[in-house]
Design a protein around this motif. Structure first.
Motif, PDB file in Angstrom:
ATOM      1  N   ASN A  90       0.638  -1.100  -0.081  1.00  0.00           N
ATOM      2  CA  ASN A  90      -0.072  -0.512   0.490  1.00  0.00           C
ATOM      3  C   ASN A  90       0.551   0.797   0.327  1.00  0.00           C
ATOM      4  OD1 ASN A  90       1.128   0.129   2.728  1.00  0.00           O
ATOM      5  ND2 ASN A  90      -0.964   0.026   3.611  1.00  0.00           N
ATOM      6  N   SER A  91       2.121   0.912  -0.295  1.00  0.00           N
ATOM      7  CA  SER A  91       2.684   2.417  -0.137  1.00  0.00           C
ATOM      8  C   SER A  91       4.107   1.904  -1.367  1.00  0.00           C
ATOM      9  CB  SER A  91       3.341   2.943   1.083  1.00  0.00           C
ATOM     10  OG  SER A  91       3.693   1.787   1.684  1.00  0.00           O
ATOM     11  N   PHE A  92       4.843   3.059  -0.997  1.00  0.00           N
ATOM     12  CA  PHE A  92       5.855   3.141  -2.124  1.00  0.00           C
ATOM     13  C   PHE A  92       6.712   4.366  -1.836  1.00  0.00           C
ATOM     14  CE2 PHE A  92       8.338   4.858  -5.988  1.00  0.00           C
ATOM     15  CZ  PHE A  92       9.187   3.560  -6.095  1.00  0.00           C
ATOM     16  N   PHE A  93       8.290   3.249  -0.888  1.00  0.00           N
ATOM     17  CA  PHE A  93       9.222   4.011  -0.178  1.00  0.00           C
ATOM     18  C   PHE A  93       8.011   4.922   0.820  1.00  0.00           C
ATOM     19  CE2 PHE A  93      11.776   3.956  -4.004  1.00  0.00           C
ATOM     20  CZ  PHE A  93      12.812   3.609  -3.477  1.00  0.00           C
ATOM     21  N   ASN A  94       7.323   4.270   2.306  1.00  0.00           N
ATOM     22  CA  ASN A  94       6.872   4.737   3.017  1.00  0.00           C
ATOM     23  C   ASN A  94       5.852   5.934   2.675  1.00  0.00           C
ATOM     24  OD1 ASN A  94       7.716   3.186   4.607  1.00  0.00           O
ATOM     25  ND2 ASN A  94       9.733   3.601   4.927  1.00  0.00           N
ATOM     26  N   ILE A  95       5.361   6.250   1.300  1.00  0.00           N
ATOM     27  CA  ILE A  95       4.057   6.913   1.343  1.00  0.00           C
ATOM     28  C   ILE A  95       3.158   6.160   0.308  1.00  0.00           C
ATOM     29  CG2 ILE A  95       3.578   9.038   0.210  1.00  0.00           C
ATOM     30  CD1 ILE A  95       6.847   9.720  -0.616  1.00  0.00           C
ATOM     31  N   PRO A  96       2.450   6.389   1.197  1.00  0.00           N
ATOM     32  CA  PRO A  96       0.513   5.578   0.741  1.00  0.00           C
ATOM     33  C   PRO A  96       0.584   5.882  -0.788  1.00  0.00           C
ATOM     34  CG  PRO A  96       0.987   6.426   3.162  1.00  0.00           C
ATOM     35  CD  PRO A  96       1.593   7.143   2.364  1.00  0.00           C
ATOM     36  N   ASN A  97      -0.341   4.994  -1.135  1.00  0.00           N
ATOM     37  CA  ASN A  97      -0.245   4.552  -2.790  1.00  0.00           C
ATOM     38  C   ASN A  97      -1.122   6.086  -2.901  1.00  0.00           C
ATOM     39  OD1 ASN A  97       1.215   3.179  -3.663  1.00  0.00           O
ATOM     40  ND2 ASN A  97       0.077   1.355  -3.362  1.00  0.00           N
ATOM     41  N   ASP A  98      -2.671   6.407  -1.998  1.00  0.00           N
ATOM     42  CA  ASP A  98      -3.269   7.003  -1.975  1.00  0.00           C
ATOM     43  C   ASP A  98      -2.684   8.333  -1.934  1.00  0.00           C
ATOM     44  OD1 ASP A  98      -3.653   6.933   0.639  1.00  0.00           O
ATOM     45  OD2 ASP A  98      -4.430   5.807   0.743  1.00  0.00           O
ATOM     46  N   LYS A  99      -1.508   8.046  -1.663  1.00  0.00           N
ATOM     47  CA  LYS A  99      -1.302  10.187  -1.021  1.00  0.00           C
ATOM     48  C   LYS A  99      -0.402  10.169  -2.657  1.00  0.00           C
ATOM     49  CE  LYS A  99      -0.548  10.702   3.539  1.00  0.00           C
ATOM     50  NZ  LYS A  99       0.350  11.157   4.492  1.00  0.00           N
ATOM     51  N   LEU A 100       0.144   9.414  -2.969  1.00  0.00           N
ATOM     52  CA  LEU A 100       0.747   9.605  -3.950  1.00  0.00           C
ATOM     53  C   LEU A 100      -0.117  10.100  -5.641  1.00  0.00           C
ATOM     54  CD1 LEU A 100       2.967   6.168  -4.042  1.00  0.00           C
ATOM     55  CD2 LEU A 100       3.940   8.845  -3.915  1.00  0.00           C
ATOM     56  N   GLY A 101      -1.353   8.650  -5.273  1.00  0.00           N
ATOM     57  CA  GLY A 101      -2.324   9.414  -6.403  1.00  0.00           C
ATOM     58  C   GLY A 101      -3.322  10.250  -6.474  1.00  0.00           C
ATOM     59  N   PHE A 102      -3.541  10.973  -5.473  1.00  0.00           N
ATOM     60  CA  PHE A 102      -3.895  12.646  -5.326  1.00  0.00           C
ATOM     61  C   PHE A 102      -2.602  13.992  -5.146  1.00  0.00           C
ATOM     62  CE2 PHE A 102      -2.888  14.302  -0.839  1.00  0.00           C
ATOM     63  CZ  PHE A 102      -3.476  13.615   0.358  1.00  0.00           C
ATOM     64  N   ALA A 103      -1.910  13.586  -5.011  1.00  0.00           N
ATOM     65  CA  ALA A 103      -0.432  14.211  -6.005  1.00  0.00           C
ATOM     66  C   ALA A 103      -0.745  14.188  -7.284  1.00  0.00           C
ATOM     67  CB  ALA A 103       0.888  13.521  -5.043  1.00  0.00           C
ATOM     68  N   TYR A 104      -0.234  12.919  -7.328  1.00  0.00           N
ATOM     69  CA  TYR A 104      -0.253  12.593  -9.031  1.00  0.00           C
ATOM     70  C   TYR A 104      -1.123  13.364 -10.129  1.00  0.00           C
ATOM     71  CZ  TYR A 104      -1.229  10.732 -14.056  1.00  0.00           C
ATOM     72  OH  TYR A 104      -1.631  11.212 -14.974  1.00  0.00           O
ATOM     73  N   PHE A 105      -2.323  13.000  -9.463  1.00  0.00           N
ATOM     74  CA  PHE A 105      -3.913  14.211 -10.094  1.00  0.00           C
ATOM     75  C   PHE A 105      -3.936  15.561  -9.983  1.00  0.00           C
ATOM     76  CE2 PHE A 105      -5.117   9.563  -9.941  1.00  0.00           C
ATOM     77  CZ  PHE A 105      -5.308   9.298 -11.555  1.00  0.00           C
ATOM     78  N   GLY A 106      -3.430  15.724  -8.889  1.00  0.00           N
ATOM     79  CA  GLY A 106      -3.043  17.277  -8.576  1.00  0.00           C
ATOM     80  C   GLY A 106      -2.927  17.954  -9.434  1.00  0.00           C
ATOM     81  N   LEU A 107      -1.310  17.058  -9.118  1.00  0.00           N
ATOM     82  CA  LEU A 107      -0.696  17.988 -10.210  1.00  0.00           C
ATOM     83  C   LEU A 107      -1.263  18.078 -11.886  1.00  0.00           C
ATOM     84  CD1 LEU A 107       2.137  19.508 -10.384  1.00  0.00           C
ATOM     85  CD2 LEU A 107       3.153  17.503 -10.764  1.00  0.00           C
ATOM     86  N   THR A 108      -1.594  16.672 -12.223  1.00  0.00           N
ATOM     87  CA  THR A 108      -1.568  16.091 -14.034  1.00  0.00           C
ATOM     88  C   THR A 108      -3.270  17.557 -13.265  1.00  0.00           C
ATOM     89  OG1 THR A 108      -1.524  14.325 -13.679  1.00  0.00           O
ATOM     90  CG2 THR A 108      -2.963  14.941 -15.399  1.00  0.00           C
ATOM     91  N   LEU A 109      -3.671  18.030 -12.458  1.00  0.00           N
ATOM     92  CA  LEU A 109      -5.477  18.453 -12.877  1.00  0.00           C
ATOM     93  C   LEU A 109      -4.604  20.256 -12.902  1.00  0.00           C
ATOM     94  CD1 LEU A 109      -7.936  19.402 -12.087  1.00  0.00           C
ATOM     95  CD2 LEU A 109      -7.803  19.594 -10.101  1.00  0.00           C
ATOM     96  N   LEU A 110      -3.751  21.188 -12.074  1.00  0.00           N
ATOM     97  CA  LEU A 110      -3.123  21.526 -12.293  1.00  0.00           C
ATOM     98  C   LEU A 110      -2.424  22.053 -13.335  1.00  0.00           C
ATOM     99  CD1 LEU A 110      -2.311  24.546 -10.994  1.00  0.00           C
ATOM    100  CD2 LEU A 110      -0.103  23.482 -10.346  1.00  0.00           C
ATOM    101  N   LEU A 111      -1.553  20.725 -13.924  1.00  0.00           N
ATOM    102  CA  LEU A 111      -1.331  21.389 -15.796  1.00  0.00           C
ATOM    103  C   LEU A 111      -2.078  21.609 -16.769  1.00  0.00           C
ATOM    104  CD1 LEU A 111       1.839  18.979 -15.006  1.00  0.00           C
ATOM    105  CD2 LEU A 111       2.316  21.269 -14.956  1.00  0.00           C
ATOM    106  N   SER A 112      -3.016  20.465 -16.339  1.00  0.00           N
ATOM    107  CA  SER A 112      -4.032  20.888 -17.685  1.00  0.00           C
ATOM    108  C   SER A 112      -5.068  22.571 -17.689  1.00  0.00           C
ATOM    109  CB  SER A 112      -4.821  19.894 -17.502  1.00  0.00           C
ATOM    110  OG  SER A 112      -5.799  19.925 -16.343  1.00  0.00           O
ATOM    111  N   VAL A 113      -4.928  22.750 -16.642  1.00  0.00           N
ATOM    112  CA  VAL A 113      -4.996  23.931 -16.009  1.00  0.00           C
ATOM    113  C   VAL A 113      -4.503  25.691 -17.190  1.00  0.00           C
ATOM    114  CG1 VAL A 113      -6.050  26.171 -14.448  1.00  0.00           C
ATOM    115  CG2 VAL A 113      -7.236  23.894 -13.859  1.00  0.00           C
ATOM    116  N   VAL A 114      -3.130  24.745 -16.587  1.00  0.00           N
ATOM    117  CA  VAL A 114      -2.187  25.931 -17.446  1.00  0.00           C
ATOM    118  C   VAL A 114      -1.744  25.500 -18.238  1.00  0.00           C
ATOM    119  CG1 VAL A 114       0.907  26.081 -16.422  1.00  0.00           C
ATOM    120  CG2 VAL A 114      -0.662  25.746 -15.192  1.00  0.00           C
ATOM    121  N   GLY A 115      -2.201  23.925 -19.015  1.00  0.00           N
ATOM    122  CA  GLY A 115      -1.974  23.319 -20.756  1.00  0.00           C
ATOM    123  C   GLY A 115      -2.959  24.286 -21.501  1.00  0.00           C
TER     124      GLY A 115
END
Length: 137
Positions: free
Chosen positions: A50-75
């Protein structure tokens, strides 16, 4: 660059973000995750994978999707600046690869699937394909 691909990325990133936050909130509070199709979400979410280098996968998920969301708005605002497309592609390539690895873990090792875990994976794949659509034009 067609804005339609960026709008698709925006919508799918919101869906992935919401599902990641749902998993995070339930995991953090020790609540059972109600799977839509009757699969065993808790055995996946509380597994040793459930984690990658002690970072839970769900936190990685919302970090990734949050960043992608932000970048798509910038785009969208910058009318599809090439650097935005390249950055989304690089981030999405990594996220899609990791998502596919997690699906492999679910199916082959844990022998259970989680509906809530499949949503971010499918979202990452759709974002990746949309990004390829942007890059190829």
């Amino acid at each position: 660059m067609p804005i339609i691909f960026l709008l698709l990325i925006l919508v799918v990133a919101v869906i992935g973000f919401v599902s990641s936050v749902y998993i995070y909130r339930h995991r953090e509070h020790g609540k059972n995750v109600e799977c839509v199709i009757g699969s065993d979400c808790d055995s996946i979410i509380f597994s040793r994978y459930n984690s990658f280098f002690n970072i839970p996968n769900d936190k990685l998920g919302f970090a990734y999707f949050g960043l992608t969301l932000l970048l798509s708005v910038v785009g969208i605002i910058t009318a599809g600046a090439p650097w935005v497309s390249i950055l989304i592609l690089l981030i999405t390539l990594i996220a899609t690869g990791y998502s596919l690895y997690l699906i492999y873990i679910q199916i082959k090792i844990l022998k259970h699937t989680c509906t809530w875990c499949l949503v971010p994976t499918i979202a990452a794949i759709i974002i990746f394909l949309a990004t390829l659509g942007i890059i190829s034009l």
